[in-house]
Design an enzyme around this catalytic site. Structure first.
Site, PDB file in Angstrom:
ATOM      1  N   PHE A  11       0.816  -1.217   0.000  1.00  0.00           N
ATOM      2  CA  PHE A  11       0.000   0.000   0.000  1.00  0.00           C
ATOM      3  C   PHE A  11       0.854   1.274   0.000  1.00  0.00           C
ATOM      4  O   PHE A  11       0.814   2.073  -0.947  1.00  0.00           O
ATOM      5  CB  PHE A  11      -0.932  -0.054   1.208  1.00  0.00           C
ATOM      6  CG  PHE A  11      -1.604   1.240   1.573  1.00  0.00           C
ATOM      7  CD1 PHE A  11      -2.197   2.047   0.612  1.00  0.00           C
ATOM      8  CD2 PHE A  11      -1.661   1.642   2.906  1.00  0.00           C
ATOM      9  CE1 PHE A  11      -2.828   3.242   0.967  1.00  0.00           C
ATOM     10  CE2 PHE A  11      -2.297   2.815   3.270  1.00  0.00           C
ATOM     11  CZ  PHE A  11      -2.867   3.620   2.302  1.00  0.00           C
ATOM     12  N   THR A  87       2.281  -6.324   8.885  1.00  0.00           N
ATOM     13  CA  THR A  87       1.728  -5.170   9.595  1.00  0.00           C
ATOM     14  C   THR A  87       0.390  -5.402  10.290  1.00  0.00           C
ATOM     15  O   THR A  87      -0.023  -4.544  11.074  1.00  0.00           O
ATOM     16  CB  THR A  87       1.538  -3.985   8.625  1.00  0.00           C
ATOM     17  OG1 THR A  87       0.548  -4.329   7.647  1.00  0.00           O
ATOM     18  CG2 THR A  87       2.841  -3.627   7.934  1.00  0.00           C
ATOM     19  N   THR A 127       6.229   2.824  12.866  1.00  0.00           N
ATOM     20  CA  THR A 127       4.843   3.094  13.247  1.00  0.00           C
ATOM     21  C   THR A 127       4.748   3.669  14.650  1.00  0.00           C
ATOM     22  O   THR A 127       5.609   3.404  15.500  1.00  0.00           O
ATOM     23  CB  THR A 127       4.024   1.785  13.185  1.00  0.00           C
ATOM     24  OG1 THR A 127       2.738   1.978  13.757  1.00  0.00           O
ATOM     25  CG2 THR A 127       4.716   0.665  13.968  1.00  0.00           C
ATOM     26  N   ASP A 128       3.679   4.399  14.907  1.00  0.00           N
ATOM     27  CA  ASP A 128       3.433   4.921  16.250  1.00  0.00           C
ATOM     28  C   ASP A 128       3.105   3.807  17.245  1.00  0.00           C
ATOM     29  O   ASP A 128       3.193   3.999  18.465  1.00  0.00           O
ATOM     30  CB  ASP A 128       2.299   5.960  16.239  1.00  0.00           C
ATOM     31  CG  ASP A 128       0.991   5.471  15.628  1.00  0.00           C
ATOM     32  OD1 ASP A 128       0.880   4.280  15.269  1.00  0.00           O
ATOM     33  OD2 ASP A 128       0.058   6.306  15.502  1.00  0.00           O
ATOM     34  N   GLU A 129       2.748   2.631  16.749  1.00  0.00           N
ATOM     35  CA  GLU A 129       2.344   1.544  17.638  1.00  0.00           C
ATOM     36  C   GLU A 129       3.478   1.039  18.525  1.00  0.00           C
ATOM     37  O   GLU A 129       3.238   0.348  19.522  1.00  0.00           O
ATOM     38  CB  GLU A 129       1.735   0.405  16.826  1.00  0.00           C
ATOM     39  CG  GLU A 129       0.471   0.822  16.085  1.00  0.00           C
ATOM     40  CD  GLU A 129      -0.267  -0.329  15.449  1.00  0.00           C
ATOM     41  OE1 GLU A 129      -0.382  -1.392  16.087  1.00  0.00           O
ATOM     42  OE2 GLU A 129      -0.731  -0.161  14.307  1.00  0.00           O
ATOM     43  N   TYR A 151       3.003  -7.427  16.694  1.00  0.00           N
ATOM     44  CA  TYR A 151       3.392  -6.609  15.547  1.00  0.00           C
ATOM     45  C   TYR A 151       4.220  -5.411  15.992  1.00  0.00           C
ATOM     46  O   TYR A 151       5.310  -5.143  15.461  1.00  0.00           O
ATOM     47  CB  TYR A 151       2.157  -6.134  14.776  1.00  0.00           C
ATOM     48  CG  TYR A 151       2.403  -4.896  13.944  1.00  0.00           C
ATOM     49  CD1 TYR A 151       3.348  -4.887  12.929  1.00  0.00           C
ATOM     50  CD2 TYR A 151       1.688  -3.711  14.187  1.00  0.00           C
ATOM     51  CE1 TYR A 151       3.593  -3.756  12.174  1.00  0.00           C
ATOM     52  CE2 TYR A 151       1.918  -2.580  13.433  1.00  0.00           C
ATOM     53  CZ  TYR A 151       2.871  -2.593  12.436  1.00  0.00           C
ATOM     54  OH  TYR A 151       3.122  -1.458  11.703  1.00  0.00           O
ATOM     55  N   ALA A 152       3.717  -4.683  16.984  1.00  0.00           N
ATOM     56  CA  ALA A 152       4.416  -3.487  17.456  1.00  0.00           C
ATOM     57  C   ALA A 152       5.767  -3.838  18.060  1.00  0.00           C
ATOM     58  O   ALA A 152       6.749  -3.103  17.893  1.00  0.00           O
ATOM     59  CB  ALA A 152       3.542  -2.753  18.473  1.00  0.00           C
ATOM     60  N   LYS A 155       8.212  -4.443  15.242  1.00  0.00           N
ATOM     61  CA  LYS A 155       8.633  -3.174  14.638  1.00  0.00           C
ATOM     62  C   LYS A 155       9.581  -2.415  15.568  1.00  0.00           C
ATOM     63  O   LYS A 155      10.557  -1.811  15.114  1.00  0.00           O
ATOM     64  CB  LYS A 155       7.413  -2.313  14.305  1.00  0.00           C
ATOM     65  CG  LYS A 155       6.615  -2.796  13.103  1.00  0.00           C
ATOM     66  CD  LYS A 155       7.434  -2.801  11.807  1.00  0.00           C
ATOM     67  CE  LYS A 155       7.763  -1.398  11.321  1.00  0.00           C
ATOM     68  NZ  LYS A 155       8.496  -1.432  10.020  1.00  0.00           N
ATOM     69  N   ASN A 181      -2.373   5.211   8.320  1.00  0.00           N
ATOM     70  CA  ASN A 181      -2.495   5.641   6.929  1.00  0.00           C
ATOM     71  C   ASN A 181      -3.835   5.219   6.330  1.00  0.00           C
ATOM     72  O   ASN A 181      -4.427   4.217   6.735  1.00  0.00           O
ATOM     73  CB  ASN A 181      -1.390   5.008   6.081  1.00  0.00           C
ATOM     74  CG  ASN A 181      -0.062   5.727   6.179  1.00  0.00           C
ATOM     75  OD1 ASN A 181       0.588   5.987   5.172  1.00  0.00           O
ATOM     76  ND2 ASN A 181       0.375   6.038   7.381  1.00  0.00           N
ATOM     77  N   HIS A 277      -5.811  -4.303  22.974  1.00  0.00           N
ATOM     78  CA  HIS A 277      -6.101  -3.211  22.055  1.00  0.00           C
ATOM     79  C   HIS A 277      -5.699  -1.866  22.664  1.00  0.00           C
ATOM     80  O   HIS A 277      -6.290  -1.421  23.653  1.00  0.00           O
ATOM     81  CB  HIS A 277      -7.594  -3.215  21.723  1.00  0.00           C
ATOM     82  CG  HIS A 277      -7.954  -2.458  20.495  1.00  0.00           C
ATOM     83  ND1 HIS A 277      -9.228  -2.428  19.976  1.00  0.00           N
ATOM     84  CD2 HIS A 277      -7.196  -1.693  19.656  1.00  0.00           C
ATOM     85  CE1 HIS A 277      -9.242  -1.686  18.879  1.00  0.00           C
ATOM     86  NE2 HIS A 277      -8.031  -1.229  18.673  1.00  0.00           N
TER      87      HIS A 277
END
Length: 328
Positions: A11, A87, A127-129, A151-152, A155, A181, A277
């Site tokens: 993407f 992601t 990423t901000d995560e 995931y975070a 990263k 995004n 979450h």
């Protein structure tokens, strides 16, 4: 300039490639682009069809964790823009191994090849995560990483590796961290294209929990313009935040998507909240604004309308992808 773009069929990566070869990004005219992409479920050659015959474009089908391929494509490059990553948060909770392999080991493989082949600049897109969740205010680039999901965490590990390579080996590394995004060509497992395409087909949309989770929304074209600014002018060893300036709860976003598609709240199905979450993300973008002159240009209302219109007009692109998704 010769640049290697990893994950360039995804993407955000494909938007960067199309915009670079189209001369739409500042200073991108004449750039020669090599894309390295494994073409996993979210990598799509159709995303690059518009530049497939461009004389300055080359595509290599390969894995960023494969040192032989990475060494071959890295040689002779002036810069690397590293988008390639697993992601999707939900997928990482179910099975984290591929996230560690791609996001951490793949990044390590790229860093080693960049060092060995004398690449001039390495932009690591993150990423901000990686920061976890913030109740009030916004994170700065000096905030500690505290990821809550696989995931975070993967990263964050890649970010720390990249910065360590700058400190220990002198590699010209810059890390960017962005907010959520949206835009055209986004794989339809993400919230905006998932909800829009479901509503087009008269299917309900799944809203996690009470919908209070809050995110800042960044149009993909603004994100790529910011990455270009960092590529050309960012300081080595630094982290830069990239945001869009529109913070919405998931419930507020759902309301806007329903309105854009002419649907009502009867099309919303409440589903159990995601494990771990994060409630809220928010990035302070003062640094990139003051150092590199970045400001988001796409108003969310305009960007969302254009995104909905794109998905409405491009059913042949997304319909096969939706049919391949495993129902959650």
């Amino acid at each position: 300039m010769r640049i290697l773009v990893t994950g360039g069929a995804g993407f955000i990566g494909s938007e960067f490639v199309r915009s670079t070869l189209g001369g739409e990004l500042p200073g991108s005219a004449g750039t020669r682009v090599t894309v390295l992409d494994r073409l996993t479920y979210s990598g799509n050659p159709a995303n690059l069809a518009a530049v497939a015959d461009h004389p300055d474009y080359r595509f290599v089908h390969g894995d960023i964790a494969d040192p032989v391929i990475v060494d071959e494509v890295t040689a002779g490059q002036d810069a690397i823009v590293h988008f390639a990553a697993e992601t999707h948060v939900d997928r990482s909770i179910v099975s984290a191994a591929e996230f560690v392999r791609t996001n951490v080991l793949g990044t390590q493989t790229l860093l080693e090849a960049a060092d060995r082949n004398g690449v001039g600049r390495f932009v690591h897109v993150s990423t901000d995560e990686v920061y976890g969740s913030i109740e009030h205010g916004s994170w700065t680039e000096r905030s500690p990483v505290a990821p809550n999901m696989p995931y975070a965490a993967a990263k964050a590990g890649a970010d720390l590796l990249a910065l360590a390579w700058h400190r220990t080996r002198g590699l010209d590394i810059v890390v960017t961290r962005c907010t959520n995004n949206y835009g055209h060509y986004q794989y339809p497992e993400k919230i905006i294209p998932l909800f829009v395409t479901n509503l087009f087909d008269g299917r309900p949309v799944p809203l996690y929990g009470d919908g209070r989770n809050s995110r800042d929304w960044l149009h993909v074209s603004d994100h790529c313009r910011a990455i270009q600014l960092v590529l050309r002018g960012g300081r080595a060893g630094e982290v830069y935040h990239i945001g869009g300036g529109t913070e919405l709860t998931n419930r507020e976003l759902t309301g806007r998507l329903l309105a854009a598609c002419g649907a009502g709240w009867d099309m919303v199905t409440r589903v159990p909240d995601r494990q771990g979450h994060d409630l809220r993300y928010s990035l302070d973008i003062t640094k990139i604004r003051e150092e590199l002159g970045y400001e988001p240009r796409v108003a969310f209302e305009d960007g969302l309308a254009a995104t909905v219109a794109w998905y409405r007009a491009n059913r042949p692109w997304w319909e096969p992808l939706k049919s391949a998704l495993v129902p959650s």
